[in-house]
Design an enzyme around this catalytic site. Structure first.
Site, PDB file in Angstrom:
ATOM      1  N   HIS A 359       0.800  -1.237   0.000  1.00  0.00           N
ATOM      2  CA  HIS A 359       0.000   0.000   0.000  1.00  0.00           C
ATOM      3  C   HIS A 359       0.825   1.275   0.000  1.00  0.00           C
ATOM      4  CE1 HIS A 359      -3.950  -1.919   0.876  1.00  0.00           C
ATOM      5  NE2 HIS A 359      -3.202  -2.810   1.502  1.00  0.00           N
ATOM      6  N   LYS A 549      -8.715  13.981   4.544  1.00  0.00           N
ATOM      7  CA  LYS A 549      -7.845  12.804   4.546  1.00  0.00           C
ATOM      8  C   LYS A 549      -6.817  13.003   5.643  1.00  0.00           C
ATOM      9  CE  LYS A 549      -6.854  13.849   0.139  1.00  0.00           C
ATOM     10  NZ  LYS A 549      -6.914  12.627  -0.651  1.00  0.00           N
ATOM     11  N   ARG A 550      -6.015  11.958   5.957  1.00  0.00           N
ATOM     12  CA  ARG A 550      -4.938  12.149   6.909  1.00  0.00           C
ATOM     13  C   ARG A 550      -4.066  13.316   6.456  1.00  0.00           C
ATOM     14  NH1 ARG A 550      -4.267   8.331  11.218  1.00  0.00           N
ATOM     15  NH2 ARG A 550      -2.363   9.507  11.612  1.00  0.00           N
ATOM     16  N   LYS A 555       0.441  14.542   0.746  1.00  0.00           N
ATOM     17  CA  LYS A 555      -0.933  14.788   0.290  1.00  0.00           C
ATOM     18  C   LYS A 555      -1.180  16.271  -0.006  1.00  0.00           C
ATOM     19  CE  LYS A 555      -2.746  10.836   2.959  1.00  0.00           C
ATOM     20  NZ  LYS A 555      -3.408   9.927   2.004  1.00  0.00           N
ATOM     21  N   THR A 657      -8.757   6.436  -1.993  1.00  0.00           N
ATOM     22  CA  THR A 657     -10.083   5.857  -2.155  1.00  0.00           C
ATOM     23  C   THR A 657     -11.144   6.934  -1.937  1.00  0.00           C
ATOM     24  OG1 THR A 657      -9.838   5.087   0.129  1.00  0.00           O
ATOM     25  CG2 THR A 657      -9.585   3.445  -1.610  1.00  0.00           C
ATOM     26  N   LYS A 661     -14.943   7.967  -3.786  1.00  0.00           N
ATOM     27  CA  LYS A 661     -16.196   8.272  -3.071  1.00  0.00           C
ATOM     28  C   LYS A 661     -16.770   9.611  -3.515  1.00  0.00           C
ATOM     29  CE  LYS A 661     -14.235   5.700   0.760  1.00  0.00           C
ATOM     30  NZ  LYS A 661     -13.394   5.800   1.966  1.00  0.00           N
TER      31      LYS A 661
HETATM   32  C1  26V Z   1       3.003   5.410   5.873  1.00  0.00           C
HETATM   33  C2  26V Z   1       3.899   6.412   5.659  1.00  0.00           C
HETATM   34  C3  26V Z   1       5.112   6.451   6.417  1.00  0.00           C
HETATM   35  C4  26V Z   1       6.101   7.485   6.089  1.00  0.00           C
HETATM   36  C5  26V Z   1       5.772   8.517   5.117  1.00  0.00           C
HETATM   37  C6  26V Z   1       4.510   8.471   4.421  1.00  0.00           C
HETATM   38  C7  26V Z   1       3.608   7.381   4.710  1.00  0.00           C
HETATM   39  C8  26V Z   1       2.445   7.320   4.037  1.00  0.00           C
HETATM   40  C9  26V Z   1       1.561   6.326   4.260  1.00  0.00           C
HETATM   41  C10 26V Z   1       1.848   5.355   5.174  1.00  0.00           C
HETATM   42  C11 26V Z   1       0.870   4.276   5.389  1.00  0.00           C
HETATM   43  C12 26V Z   1       1.085   3.173   4.447  1.00  0.00           C
HETATM   44  C13 26V Z   1      -0.070   2.291   4.235  1.00  0.00           C
HETATM   45  C14 26V Z   1      -1.310   3.017   3.780  1.00  0.00           C
HETATM   46  O1  26V Z   1      -2.126   3.395   4.572  1.00  0.00           O
HETATM   47  N1  26V Z   1      -1.493   3.160   2.482  1.00  0.00           N
HETATM   48  C15 26V Z   1      -2.707   3.699   1.886  1.00  0.00           C
HETATM   49  O2  26V Z   1      -3.474   2.596   1.448  1.00  0.00           O
HETATM   50  C16 26V Z   1      -4.678   2.988   0.820  1.00  0.00           C
HETATM   51  C17 26V Z   1      -5.438   1.741   0.496  1.00  0.00           C
HETATM   52  O3  26V Z   1      -4.757   0.992  -0.443  1.00  0.00           O
HETATM   53  C18 26V Z   1      -4.372   3.815  -0.423  1.00  0.00           C
HETATM   54  O4  26V Z   1      -5.579   4.221  -1.010  1.00  0.00           O
HETATM   55  C19 26V Z   1      -3.530   5.029  -0.055  1.00  0.00           C
HETATM   56  O5  26V Z   1      -3.148   5.717  -1.209  1.00  0.00           O
HETATM   57  C20 26V Z   1      -2.311   4.589   0.722  1.00  0.00           C
HETATM   58  O6  26V Z   1      -1.590   5.704   1.222  1.00  0.00           O
END
Ligand code: 26V
Length: 809
Positions: A359, A549-550, A555, A657, A661
């Site tokens: 992801h 969003k977060r 982002k 996602t 929506k």
């Molecule tokens: C972790 C980190 C850590 C360091 C810097 C940036 C960053 C960004 C995201 C994450 C979380 C990674 C896993 C995650 O939540 N991915 C999300 O998964 C969604 C479902 O597939 C997808 O729609 C999002 O684009 C994706 O960020």
């Protein structure tokens, strides 16, 4: 008239369901109708509804058992479910019945629904995807279990104090959870630490500590109640809850130490999606829920089939990111140590059973664990990982990999302090590794997994994300659903891709007007909510421009805020122009330790305070930061949005996602060619989306070429003015230096390309204005968005997983 409508709803003879609710209220909640408070009715309603669901649940289990079918197991640290009442009622087709039954007691279903706390057992997109997938699995009649952790405190509640985020614990279980069933008979001992000793031909692991994992099940109802699957969340308890000898000797805390250790495992969801939480507790949580799930899966299989070797024919285990990747080692351990299989045979069975979804590509987000920690906590798993690694690296050598390639493929990162790479473990232990949008999957092959991809060229595949149209259209936007039914009939309720029929009506002015009326009433409802909760008055005829969003630098909420400042400046400098009235709505949580993300929240609030109190913008611009963004707020905000902001630095958002929506609810997207935006654009057509900015390739090229943001900033007057206004304290007179560092980051390196994309973004915003000025065209575009995003239903996504990875359809 009002009395009439009540008497219509109030049946002379109470319905069977009404009687059932009252019975539940009396016998299970322990209140009679006169003493019952709203919360008692809430509990009784859910328990009564759950009774209706249970028979379908048994029936679904029996059917799978009798057919000897293959089951899907979705392992995920996060399930961001939100509320379940409306979803379950609507899927089982009992909304009207419930409404009537409650009305008979003078109660309003909407008020009861509001009492349900959000089950916020997830951070954001990844957890919400897992929730959508659970619903689609049941809808497609696929036998499936979701496995995760029943966190006592899920995602924190966000309060905004003087513009700053403050985190508070969310106690979603405080008043009990009427949806769940504790399964005391489904308990497993989970070990940690200790040592591995030789025994006969093999080895045994003697853990130093144990906790007990107990299953707590929640039924998941599919559309039209076809199937009810199980979300099985693990809770932890000590084997020995109190050491009486210690207690009696006066060591009252020591006596409870095991209880505390167990509680801590399921106490909180790690709120960091900004960097992997490197703490030991996190690794313990990962192993705890993964081991319990794998043991449950293996027990179920062996109990019914007798032979562990047939596991791949009966079980497909999907790993939602790397959090459960220790499943590879745990499954190997059970096969080799407990079932006596030979390592190579076990390895083939493992790969045929497991598959892994990636992801994120951001290198800092890829999980890895210091080897000494891993070895101390999971000594047997460490041995197994070494054994896997030696096989994989020998394979790589045979395939002609050089040293650099071998180093990249290795499950152990040897570049500094040695670490276990969870993504490489998952990749090697799985037969399928998928990305979540087409662009993301291609980038996986070219970047993080380039060497593994060369070694195993058929393993990586794409499964573009989707969202459930039940929650994200039918339930959150009943008005729009009605309009669509009137226009094209009911087919889209069972197959979202039938929305395509709306294309033929996109230019129908009457349909456009009906869609616009619904949008307006959703905006009025949101404006009422914001007035009530925040005291800010919004004009429902303004363009509602939304980024929820977060909060993350990639982002680029900051890009949106800088553009907001530039727009504010322009409106003040040129009050004579025909500005499109806009409401900029922001919402999202920052990881508690993520300094810049928290500063972005403060900046949004500082800008809001200044802009909203400036009479010179005269209602042309309002800025709102909605506190505590969560699933339920998304359900209010998305149906009321005109414009959806999907503006990540290209190449950095795996899919997104929210983008799907919004489009499904008739918002137009302003966005970069990133994640699933690319595929949304292909489907809705270039004329119905506002694309701007660098592409992923251009971003990579620019970074490689040594991009200097200063040149860009100097060339754009609007940008340099906005940046210096923010940097010099125009929005933070109480602390003029507050944003100096944040703005300095853009001048110094601008990793996220805010400066590089600024002009293109503002230009896109002005074409949004132009389209808004032509309501007939705007509405036609909105309809074309709704019509063409049915493909982004999670039913389609799950059908692809089912056919191509799990082989269950
Ligand atoms: C972790 C980190 C850590 C360091 C810097 C940036 C960053 C960004 C995201 C994450 C979380 C990674 C896993 C995650 O939540 N991915 C999300 O998964 C969604 C479902 O597939 C997808 O729609 C999002 O684009 C994706 O960020």
């Amino acid at each position: 008239m009002a009395t009439d409508s009540v008497s219509v709803l109030k049946p002379a003879v109470p319905s069977e369901f009404d009687q059932h609710i009252v019975k539940v209220l009396r016998h299970r909640v322990g209140k009679d109708e006169r003493a019952a408070k709203l919360h008692d009715w809430y509990t009784a309603s859910i328990l009564a509804l759950r009774d209706q669901i249970i028979d379908g649940w048994f029936e679904s289990t029996r059917r799978t058992h009798d057919a000897g079918g293959k089951r899907v197991y979705y392992l995920s640290m996060e399930f961001l479910i939100g509320r379940l009442l409306r979803d379950a009622l609507s899927n089982i087709g009992m909304t009207c019945e419930m409404e009537k039954a409650l009305a008979a007691h003078g109660l309003d279903l909407a008020a009861i629904e509001e009492m349900e706390p959000d089950a916020a057992l997830g951070n954001g997109g990844l957890g919400r995807l897992a929730a959508c997938f659970m619903e689609s699995l049941a809808t497609l009649d696929i036998p499936a279990y979701g496995y995760g952790i029943r966190y006592v405190n899920g995602m924190f509640r966000q309060r905004i104090d003087d513009g700053w985020q403050v985190e508070l614990p969310e106690t979603w279980l405080a008043h009990g959870n009427p949806w769940e069933f504790e399964r005391l008979e489904s308990s497993y001992r989970i070990g940690f630490g200790g040592e591995v000793v030789a025994e006969g031909d093999g080895v045994i692991w003697n853990p130093a500590e144990h906790v007990e994992a107990t299953a707590i099940d929640t039924p998941v109802v599919g559309w039209r109640g076809k199937r009810v699957n199980t979300l099985r969340l693990w809770t932890a308890s000590p084997l020995d809850p109190i050491k009486l000898d210690a207690f009696n000797a006066g060591d009252h805390f020591g006596a409870l130490a095991e209880q505390v250790r167990a509680d801590s495992l399921v106490r909180v969801l790690y709120p960091a999606d900004s960097s992997p939480a490197g703490q030991e507790l996190r690794l313990r949580q990962e192993y705890f829920f993964t081991a319990a799930s794998i043991q449950d899966i293996v027990r179920r299989h062996v109990q019914y089939d007798g032979d562990i070797r047939t596991l791949p024919e009966k079980a497909a285990i999907q790993l939602n990111d790397t959090h459960p990747s220790v499943a590879v080692a745990e499954l190997m351990r059970l096969m080799v140590d407990a079932h006596g299989l030979e390592f190579n045979e076990a390895w083939e069975i493992c790969k045929r059973t497991i598959s892994y979804t990636n992801h994120t590509l951001l290198p800092e987000a890829l999980e890895s664990w210091p080897l000494p920690l891993f070895e101390r906590l999971l000594p047997r798993h460490m041995q197994i990982i070494y054994a896997i690694n030696s096989r994989v690296l020998r394979e790589a050598r045979r395939a002609g990999c050089d040293d650099a390639q071998i180093a990249a493929i290795s499950l152990i990162d040897e570049s500094g302090e040695r670490r276990v790479r969870m993504a490489n473990l998952a990749f090697c232990g799985a037969h399928s590794v998928n990305g979540v949008a087409a662009l993301h999957t291609e980038l996986m092959k070219e970047t993080v997994f380039a060497d593994l991809h060369r070694l195993y060229p058929t393993r990586i595949n794409n499964k573009t994300n989707g969202v459930t149209p039940r929650r994200w259209l039918q339930q959150c936007n009943p008005g729009l659903t009605r309009v669509i039914r009137d226009a094209i009939g009911d087919g889209f309720l069972d197959d979202a891709e039938k929305l395509i029929d709306l294309n033929a009506l996109a230019d129908d002015v009457q349909l456009g007007e009906r869609v616009a009326e619904v949008k307006r009433s959703n905006k009025v409802a949101l404006a009422d909510y914001i007035k009530k909760t925040m005291g800010i008055r919004l004009d429902p005829d303004a363009l509602f421009d939304v980024q929820i969003k977060r909060i993350h630098e990639y982002k680029r909420q900051l890009l949106n805020l800088i553009e907001t400042v530039a727009l504010y400046d322009q409106i003040r400098s040129h009050p004579e122009r025909d500005w499109v009235p806009r409401v900029k709505i922001f919402g999202g949580k920052a990881a508690p330790s993520y300094h810049n993300a928290k500063l972005v929240i403060k900046l949004a609030n500082d800008i809001a305070r200044r802009v909203n109190s400036d009479p010179s913008v005269g209602g042309l611009l309002k800025v709102v930061f909605v506190p505590n963004y969560n699933v339920s707020l998304a359900e209010r905000i998305i149906p009321a949005a005109d414009l959806s902001e999907q503006i990540s630095t290209a190449g950095m958002e795996a899919s997104g996602t929210g983008n799907m929506k919004f489009a499904l609810n008739g918002a137009l997207t302003i966005g970069t060619l990133d994640g699933a935006n690319v595929e949304i654009k292909e489907r809705v057509g270039d004329d119905n989306i506002f694309i701007f900015g660098l592409t992923a390739d251009e971003v990579a090229q620019k970074r490689a070429d040594g991009y200097d943001p200063r040149e860009v900033i100097e060339e754009s007057r609007e940008l340099s003015q906005a940046l210096s206004a923010i940097a010099s304290g125009v929005f933070s007179p109480d602390d003029p230096e507050r944003y100096a560092g944040l703005m300095g980051g853009i001048h110094a390196g601008d990793w996220f390309m805010c400066a590089a994309d600024f002009d293109s973004y503002t230009a896109a915003q002005r074409s949004v204005d132009a389209r808004w000025e032509d309501p007939v065209r705007w509405r036609a575009s909105a309809i074309r968005n709704i019509a063409n995003v049915g493909w982004f239903s999670s039913d389609r996504t799950i059908a692809e997983y089912a056919r191509e990875i799990w082989k269950v359809l």
